[in-house]
Scaffold this motif. Structure first.
Motif, mmCIF file in Angstrom:
data_model
loop_
_atom_site.group_PDB
_atom_site.id
_atom_site.type_symbol
_atom_site.label_atom_id
_atom_site.label_comp_id
_atom_site.label_asym_id
_atom_site.label_seq_id
_atom_site.Cartn_x
_atom_site.Cartn_y
_atom_site.Cartn_z
ATOM 1 N N CYS A 33 0.824 -1.219 0.000
ATOM 2 C CA CYS A 33 0.000 0.000 0.000
ATOM 3 C C CYS A 33 0.858 1.269 0.000
ATOM 4 O O CYS A 33 1.713 1.466 0.857
ATOM 5 C CB CYS A 33 -0.907 0.014 1.218
ATOM 6 S SG CYS A 33 -1.757 1.595 1.421
ATOM 7 N N THR A 47 -11.910 10.365 6.723
ATOM 8 C CA THR A 47 -12.285 8.954 6.599
ATOM 9 C C THR A 47 -11.759 8.422 5.268
ATOM 10 O O THR A 47 -11.803 9.113 4.264
ATOM 11 C CB THR A 47 -13.819 8.809 6.645
ATOM 12 O OG1 THR A 47 -14.329 9.558 7.739
ATOM 13 C CG2 THR A 47 -14.233 7.359 6.796
ATOM 14 N N GLY A 48 -11.279 7.211 5.270
ATOM 15 C CA GLY A 48 -10.719 6.620 4.054
ATOM 16 C C GLY A 48 -9.736 5.535 4.448
ATOM 17 O O GLY A 48 -9.578 5.221 5.633
ATOM 18 N N CYS A 49 -9.063 4.990 3.454
ATOM 19 C CA CYS A 49 -8.135 3.882 3.705
ATOM 20 C C CYS A 49 -7.127 4.207 4.803
ATOM 21 O O CYS A 49 -6.932 3.417 5.719
ATOM 22 C CB CYS A 49 -7.356 3.552 2.434
ATOM 23 S SG CYS A 49 -8.203 2.368 1.399
ATOM 24 N N VAL A 65 -8.740 4.111 8.251
ATOM 25 C CA VAL A 65 -9.264 2.799 8.641
ATOM 26 C C VAL A 65 -8.134 1.807 8.901
ATOM 27 O O VAL A 65 -8.154 1.053 9.873
ATOM 28 C CB VAL A 65 -10.229 2.268 7.557
ATOM 29 C CG1 VAL A 65 -10.584 0.812 7.809
ATOM 30 C CG2 VAL A 65 -11.490 3.123 7.531
ATOM 31 N N MET A 66 -7.124 1.847 8.045
ATOM 32 C CA MET A 66 -6.088 0.818 8.192
ATOM 33 C C MET A 66 -5.146 1.087 9.368
ATOM 34 O O MET A 66 -4.475 0.177 9.833
ATOM 35 C CB MET A 66 -5.277 0.694 6.894
ATOM 36 C CG MET A 66 -4.257 1.777 6.678
ATOM 37 S SD MET A 66 -3.793 1.838 4.960
ATOM 38 C CE MET A 66 -2.144 2.515 5.125
ATOM 39 N N TYR A 80 -11.987 6.093 -4.877
ATOM 40 C CA TYR A 80 -12.422 5.821 -3.497
ATOM 41 C C TYR A 80 -12.053 4.385 -3.197
ATOM 42 O O TYR A 80 -12.756 3.463 -3.594
ATOM 43 C CB TYR A 80 -13.945 5.942 -3.352
ATOM 44 C CG TYR A 80 -14.559 7.271 -3.656
ATOM 45 C CD1 TYR A 80 -13.801 8.432 -3.688
ATOM 46 C CD2 TYR A 80 -15.926 7.376 -3.870
ATOM 47 C CE1 TYR A 80 -14.397 9.653 -3.949
ATOM 48 C CE2 TYR A 80 -16.523 8.598 -4.134
ATOM 49 C CZ TYR A 80 -15.753 9.731 -4.174
ATOM 50 O OH TYR A 80 -16.342 10.939 -4.437
ATOM 51 N N ASN A 114 -11.427 2.945 -0.053
ATOM 52 C CA ASN A 114 -11.970 2.377 1.183
ATOM 53 C C ASN A 114 -13.346 1.752 0.972
ATOM 54 O O ASN A 114 -13.719 0.811 1.654
ATOM 55 C CB ASN A 114 -12.044 3.474 2.245
ATOM 56 C CG ASN A 114 -12.435 2.937 3.583
ATOM 57 O OD1 ASN A 114 -11.865 1.970 4.051
ATOM 58 N ND2 ASN A 114 -13.422 3.536 4.196
ATOM 59 N N THR A 115 -14.115 2.307 0.041
ATOM 60 C CA THR A 115 -15.453 1.765 -0.194
ATOM 61 C C THR A 115 -15.462 0.790 -1.372
ATOM 62 O O THR A 115 -16.530 0.382 -1.829
ATOM 63 C CB THR A 115 -16.466 2.905 -0.439
ATOM 64 O OG1 THR A 115 -15.813 3.952 -1.156
ATOM 65 C CG2 THR A 115 -16.986 3.449 0.864
#
Ligand SMILES: Cc1ncc(C[n+]2csc(CCOP(=O)(O)OP(=O)(O)O)c2C)c(N)n1
Ligand code: SF4
Lengths: 386, 294
Positions: B19, B42-44, B47-48, B133, B135-136
């Motif tokens: 990544c 909010t996003g990868c 979240v990660m 996008y 993450n989604t």
């Protein structure tokens, strides 16, 4: 020394934020709140208040900036109304979930469509599940006093929640009343300085805030907010009493206010400025030998269910006035909350004053005679054109 | 440049193997150092790095929502100013760095970003650009390049992937008149870190858009992240430049631009392209490179 100024509700709110010596203000104009942020901008421009005033580009960013500032340990203030509050909706949950004691004045105003700038309480009622403590004040003095109390309540370590102080649009925001303004010294001694211990951003003590709440922990965080709400009931009363002692002004027990309840079979339950009109009607009826009571719900979240049940234990006819409507069930929010608290009594719901429809003395009289003959659980819209 | 040894982005996050977003965070924090506060959309990246009770951040960090990293950073920066002035707190220089993905920056977060830049907050905004996008689950964003396939701009018999060119965010940011705008790529870490350092030192708002190859969204083997990033720059698809007080300057000029075909053919998001499609894209890139003097 305290002084008396004849000012509007929005000015009273701005004076309170100044007395609380807020560090960061982020706000966006919307009728009928605007004059509050204008006043604050003036205070900052004149050097009367030492704060950062962030001229944000929207209410969503106003609340986001307050969250950032509060999470950095600053005392913050914002103000909004109606569409602005609705635009903040997403961030209201986040402010509460992150346990940030932001204080906001909301000038209650109807929601579109149709666009309407006048008063009802649908805007803040629609935010009732966001985790914000909500007050509904009756006059301009109470606006100032409640905002001062709000900082103490929100920042209390047993609470740590944001607080919304609601005042009726135009009816209070734009009406001048004499307001006693405490001296800076007394206000400071009461409000104190915000020294967060729980969570703040500081490179010397790095923490992660706003992380992913996995299923193993999310429910616990919601429960923690519920516990804080429960704690707030006690804290609100204590701080209200301390305020009353110091400043010689009180509002019932801080959560609810009872008016002429001793011998009354018929009781009206309401929130906000309409309670002034109701008190007037009650006084007139009393002169004619008729006893009617008022139970004013000052704090709507946390919902003071125990205090309300106790206050209504002798009532026979209960009329709940709602300046909001939960569409699809034909009931107002205050009625729904109250009906789940007081189960063995006749409770009738009155939808009043939506979008600035005037609530007159005659309307209150009509409600009083109606509730005495009405059936339990009925809803009546007052002043609706056929 | 001597790379600092300190790591403020800890190993052990939950990003996909290879990544590029993790590399972005690591390099930014190396360059910015300890006295930094980060906000994150909010996003990868969010979240990660922060599944409770774990965190990969060794500097103070806050996430609130998808569209407001810049607005939250405005609040952080203002609080630092107020508390420093009124109560002697934060008694040293502190970098406020806002992270946002391309969606959280060019689309839904555009208003908050524009507001923060226009107001002149002393913050560094890093857009980590994985061009969708992620993450989604790989939907198109305003930063998705022409003809790339995503789940909402799929390649079908009638439409050849994304039908709009990539939004030129760096130039839009430069039009805000802010003192520093730059592009960067994780495959050129020295160039990137120098830009982050400069952005931190400059007073006022700075915007850096860093290309971040994404194994999952672009469809390539995990070990090729750096190679793909390098090809994006060597082909001229991702020019490296900075705009300092309005002065444009290329910070890297490939000796001879490589054909874009090499870059395109390595990624699944472009596998529907015919040789003619690539030819058309090549012309488009050539035109843009000519404008920039590449
Ligand atoms: C208001 C709102 N709308 C939609 C979402 C759902 N959502 C979360 S992350 C995301 C995409 C993030 O994309 P990008 O900003 O490009 O970052 P990346 O995931 O690629 O790192 C979306 C659509 C959300 N969280 N909030
Ligand atoms: S989807 Fe892409 S950006 Fe997201 S974690 Fe995986 S490689 Fe990184």
């Amino acid at each position: 020394m305290c002084k008396v100024k004849v000012i509007t509700g929005t000015s009273a709110a701005a004076e309170a934020a100044k007395l609380a010596d807020v560090d960061v203000i982020a706000a966006y104009p919307i009728t009928p709140q605007t004059t509050c942020v204008e006043k604050l901008a003036e205070f900052v421009a004149n050097g009367e208040l030492d704060a950062e005033f962030i001229k944000v580009e929207s209410e969503h960013s106003a609340m986001s900036a307050c969250i950032g500032a509060s999470a950095t340990g600053a005392r913050t203030f914002t103000a909004t109304a109606s569409q602005g509050l609705a635009l903040m909706h997403e961030m209201l949950f986040i402010a509460a979930g992150m346990r940030l004691p932001i204080v906001m004045m909301n000038a209650n105003r109807a929601l579109s469509a149709p666009i309407n700038i006048w008063n009802d309480q649908q805007d803040s009622i629609s935010q009732r599940d966001t985790g914000w403590i909500q007050f509904y004040v009756e006059d301009n003095q109470e606006t100032l006093d409640t905002i001062l109390q709000a900082y103490r309540i929100g920042e209390h370590e047993d609470v740590l929640l944001p607080v919304m102080v609601n005042l009726d649009g135009f009816i209070l925001t734009h009406t001048v009343e004499p307001v006693t303004i405490p001296s800076e010294e007394n206000a400071k001694a009461f409000v104190g300085v915000y020294e967060p211990k729980h969570a703040y951003l500081d490179p010397d003590r790095p923490i992660t805030q706003g992380c992913v709440g996995v299923p193993e922990c999310y429910m616990e965080t919601r429960y923690a907010v519920e516990k804080a709400m429960e704690n707030a009931k006690k804290v609100i009363k204590e701080i209200h009493d301390e305020f009353a002692e110091k400043f010689k002004r009180s509002y019932g027990n801080g959560l609810i206010e009872e008016y002429n309840m001793e011998n009354a079979d018929t009781v009206i339950v309401a929130m906000g400025s309409v309670c002034g009109t109701i008190k007037e009607v009650i006084d007139r009826l009393k002169e004619k030998g008729k006893e009617v009571g008022l139970l004013r719900v000052r704090c709507y979240r946390p919902f003071p269910a125990e205090d309300i049940a106790k206050a209504l234990k002798d009532a026979e006819n209960i009329a709940v006035l709602d300046k909001n409507i939960s569409l699809g069930i034909n009931k107002g929010a205050l009625y729904l909350d109250l009906a789940s608290t007081v189960r063995d009594k006749k409770v009738v719901n009155y939808i009043v004053g939506l979008g600035g429809r005037d609530i007159r003395i005659e309307d209150i009289e009509k409600i009083i005679s109606h509730v005495e003959v009405a059936k339990d659980g009925e809803t009546a819209w007052i002043g609706l054109k056929e | 440049m001597q790379f600092p040894r300190e790591e403020y982005f800890a190993p052990g996050h939950r990003g996909c193997a290879g990544c590029g977003a993790a590399i972005v965070a690591r390099l930014v924090l190396k360059a910015a150092g300890k006295d930094t506060i980060c906000t994150n959309a909010t996003g990868c990246l969010e979240v990660m790095t922060t599944p409770y009770p774990e965190t990969a951040w060794r500097v103070p960090w806050i996430h609130t929502a998808f569209e407001n990293s810049a607005a939250v950073a405005s609040g952080v920066e203002s609080a630092i100013k107020a508390l420093r002035r009124k109560r002697g707190k934060f008694n040293k220089k502190i970098n406020v760095i806002a992270f946002g993905g391309d969606g959280g920056t060019a689309d839904i977060g555009f208003q908050a970003l524009s507001g923060a830049m226009e107001r002149g907050h002393d913050i560094v905004y890093i857009m980590y650009d994985n061009e969708a996008y992620m993450n989604t689950g790989v939907q198109r964003s305003g930063s998705t390049p022409l003809m790339a396939a995503t789940t909402t701009s799929p390649a079908g018999s009638k439409i050849r992937g994304e039908d709009r060119p990539k939004k030129d965010m760096p130039l839009i940011m430069a039009a805000h008149g802010i003192p520093y705008v730059a592009t960067a790529c994780i495959s050129y870490p020295e160039d990137f870190m120098n830009k982050v350092k400069k952005a931190c030192e400059i007073e006022g708002p700075a915007y850096i858009q860093v290309l971040q190859p994404c194994t999952t969204g672009w469809g390539y083997p995990a070990e090729k992240t750096i190679e793909i990033g390098r090809l994006a720059v060597e082909t001229g698809i991702w020019p490296l430049y900075e705009i300092e007080n309005g002065e444009f300057r290329l910070t890297y000029k490939p000796a001879k631009r490589k054909p874009i075909k090499e870059y395109i053919r390595m990624q699944k998001r472009y596998r529907h392209l015919t040789d003619e499609d690539i030819e058309r894209l090549q012309k488009y890139i050539d035109e843009r490179c000519r404008e920039l003097g590449l």
